[in-house]
Design a protein around this motif. Sequence first.
Motif, mmCIF file in Angstrom:
data_model
loop_
_atom_site.group_PDB
_atom_site.id
_atom_site.type_symbol
_atom_site.label_atom_id
_atom_site.label_comp_id
_atom_site.label_asym_id
_atom_site.label_seq_id
_atom_site.Cartn_x
_atom_site.Cartn_y
_atom_site.Cartn_z
ATOM 1 N N GLU A 144 0.832 -1.205 0.000
ATOM 2 C CA GLU A 144 0.000 0.000 0.000
ATOM 3 C C GLU A 144 0.868 1.258 0.000
ATOM 4 O OE1 GLU A 144 -4.075 -0.897 2.372
ATOM 5 O OE2 GLU A 144 -2.240 -1.339 3.510
ATOM 6 N N PHE A 145 1.906 1.260 0.822
ATOM 7 C CA PHE A 145 2.775 2.435 0.860
ATOM 8 C C PHE A 145 3.487 2.635 -0.473
ATOM 9 C CE2 PHE A 145 2.329 2.310 5.501
ATOM 10 C CZ PHE A 145 2.197 3.662 5.763
ATOM 11 N N LEU A 146 3.952 1.550 -1.079
ATOM 12 C CA LEU A 146 4.628 1.670 -2.370
ATOM 13 C C LEU A 146 3.706 2.293 -3.402
ATOM 14 C CD1 LEU A 146 7.165 1.120 -4.039
ATOM 15 C CD2 LEU A 146 6.238 -1.156 -4.553
ATOM 16 N N ASP A 147 2.442 1.897 -3.391
ATOM 17 C CA ASP A 147 1.477 2.477 -4.329
ATOM 18 C C ASP A 147 1.307 3.972 -4.097
ATOM 19 O OD1 ASP A 147 -0.701 2.305 -6.353
ATOM 20 O OD2 ASP A 147 -1.946 2.868 -4.633
ATOM 21 N N VAL A 148 1.280 4.395 -2.823
ATOM 22 C CA VAL A 148 1.117 5.824 -2.540
ATOM 23 C C VAL A 148 2.381 6.593 -2.915
ATOM 24 C CG1 VAL A 148 0.462 7.551 -0.833
ATOM 25 C CG2 VAL A 148 -0.483 5.248 -0.680
ATOM 26 N N PHE A 149 3.554 6.019 -2.654
ATOM 27 C CA PHE A 149 4.790 6.658 -3.113
ATOM 28 C C PHE A 149 4.708 6.912 -4.613
ATOM 29 C CE2 PHE A 149 7.069 5.362 0.803
ATOM 30 C CZ PHE A 149 7.926 6.427 0.956
ATOM 31 N N ARG A 150 4.246 5.918 -5.347
ATOM 32 C CA ARG A 150 4.148 6.024 -6.802
ATOM 33 C C ARG A 150 3.174 7.131 -7.203
ATOM 34 N NH1 ARG A 150 1.886 1.586 -7.497
ATOM 35 N NH2 ARG A 150 3.753 0.282 -7.427
ATOM 36 N N ARG A 151 2.035 7.199 -6.536
ATOM 37 C CA ARG A 151 1.001 8.158 -6.914
ATOM 38 C C ARG A 151 1.398 9.595 -6.581
ATOM 39 N NH1 ARG A 151 -4.650 5.725 -4.790
ATOM 40 N NH2 ARG A 151 -5.396 7.732 -5.619
ATOM 41 N N ILE A 152 2.006 9.812 -5.415
ATOM 42 C CA ILE A 152 2.313 11.190 -5.037
ATOM 43 C C ILE A 152 3.538 11.740 -5.770
ATOM 44 C CG2 ILE A 152 1.222 10.949 -2.783
ATOM 45 C CD1 ILE A 152 3.928 10.758 -1.504
ATOM 46 N N ALA A 153 4.316 10.852 -6.418
ATOM 47 C CA ALA A 153 5.447 11.337 -7.217
ATOM 48 C C ALA A 153 4.966 12.113 -8.442
ATOM 49 C CB ALA A 153 6.326 10.165 -7.647
ATOM 50 N N VAL A 154 3.778 11.793 -8.915
ATOM 51 C CA VAL A 154 3.243 12.455 -10.112
ATOM 52 C C VAL A 154 2.947 13.920 -9.799
ATOM 53 C CG1 VAL A 154 1.354 12.496 -11.771
ATOM 54 C CG2 VAL A 154 2.252 10.306 -10.967
ATOM 55 N N GLY A 155 3.555 14.806 -10.552
ATOM 56 C CA GLY A 155 3.349 16.235 -10.338
ATOM 57 C C GLY A 155 4.114 16.813 -9.170
ATOM 58 N N SER A 156 5.032 16.033 -8.577
ATOM 59 C CA SER A 156 5.811 16.523 -7.450
ATOM 60 C C SER A 156 6.653 17.733 -7.850
ATOM 61 C CB SER A 156 6.727 15.411 -6.929
ATOM 62 O OG SER A 156 7.627 15.905 -5.955
ATOM 63 N N LEU A 157 6.823 18.661 -6.912
ATOM 64 C CA LEU A 157 7.692 19.817 -7.133
ATOM 65 C C LEU A 157 9.093 19.594 -6.581
ATOM 66 C CD1 LEU A 157 5.213 22.736 -6.345
ATOM 67 C CD2 LEU A 157 5.841 21.788 -8.580
ATOM 68 N N ASP A 158 9.332 18.414 -6.001
ATOM 69 C CA ASP A 158 10.662 18.086 -5.488
ATOM 70 C C ASP A 158 11.601 17.806 -6.658
ATOM 71 O OD1 ASP A 158 12.351 17.069 -3.023
ATOM 72 O OD2 ASP A 158 12.559 15.551 -4.585
ATOM 73 N N THR A 159 12.726 18.501 -6.689
ATOM 74 C CA THR A 159 13.632 18.411 -7.834
ATOM 75 C C THR A 159 14.155 16.999 -8.044
ATOM 76 O OG1 THR A 159 14.312 20.711 -7.498
ATOM 77 C CG2 THR A 159 15.755 19.325 -8.845
ATOM 78 N N PRO A 161 8.034 5.996 -12.783
ATOM 79 C CA PRO A 161 7.393 6.047 -11.463
ATOM 80 C C PRO A 161 7.642 4.822 -10.590
ATOM 81 C CG PRO A 161 5.764 5.715 -13.198
ATOM 82 C CD PRO A 161 7.055 6.042 -13.882
ATOM 83 N N GLU A 162 7.731 3.623 -11.180
ATOM 84 C CA GLU A 162 7.868 2.413 -10.369
ATOM 85 C C GLU A 162 9.202 2.384 -9.624
ATOM 86 O OE1 GLU A 162 6.530 -0.858 -8.542
ATOM 87 O OE2 GLU A 162 5.361 0.171 -10.094
#
Length: 313
Positions: free
Chosen positions: A173-188, A199-200
């Motif tokens: 579950e955490f891996l899936d959320v890591f993947r989802r929140i990376a989309v559109g991230s402003l972290d360089t 993303p994976e």
Amino acid sequence: MLFRATTGADLDRVTGFSIDDAVSAIDADRYLDELGQGMYRPEWTWIAEVDQRVVGRALWWGQASSAHPVALDCLHVEASVDDRAAVAADLLGAGLGAFAQQGAPKPPLYNLTLPNDWRADESVSAAVAWRRRAALAVGLTDEVERLRLEWTPEVGVPSASGRLVFSTGSDEEFLDVFRRIAVGSLDTETRRNLAVKGPELTAREEMDFYLDCPGERAWWRLAHTADGTLAGLAIPSATPYNRNVGYLGVVPELRGHRYIDDVLAEITRFHAEQGAELITATTDTTNVPMAAAFARAGYRTAQIRLLYSAPES
């Protein structure tokens, strides 16, 4: 000029080396303390010598469990040297070459710790300039500027708004959320990794990093809205020195509602309730929404960090 790793016989010369500026200076007491813990090591400490006199020093750091150094903490070349950047580059190149031969998977990053107003101070900006030239010369060409933030108890412990519910979850579950929140991230760094690795792999490496941090996996929480919709995650973490915000994020479809404030408040409460007297955090200067969330939560900017790393391939 000779560039080499130190041995135990060099200890007095390493700790006695004089630093004539305040850029990422590591004093003798800290070096000796962390040398005893295995975070500095003779083979990770490199010097430049002229006629057996030390004119340059590079201190690489790692966790006590690290097989290879993680970051360059301190780089200094005496002002008497004609071209400090060139000598620094040769010193870095010698160290990085040795680490690669020893099996390091990638060059350690270079971490420059600076005062908040470093650009306004000519002496500090000049000290940064020759170090920057040295870092670029050895291939550490990805540059990120970050805020290093701190929360202390006098700010007050945030109360729960009730908008989000926090719970434990499985690694999947955490891996899936890591993947989802990376989309559109402003972290360089996340954006760079997404562009190169996708993303994976980006999600897996982010998660593995926090699993390897001193914080405990049991601290991690998933965040859901009251109706059960996944909102994001909160990962309280730690460094070898203090409690740390770690990783937090909101899924793209729920951004814009300031749920990040609730996630950050959950992490802050968690650490505060366990007695933390200091909670640290970092965010890129370009990540304006995250910096604003930290400010709203009472985190103050204590330092600026410039990070130089080798591009991902």
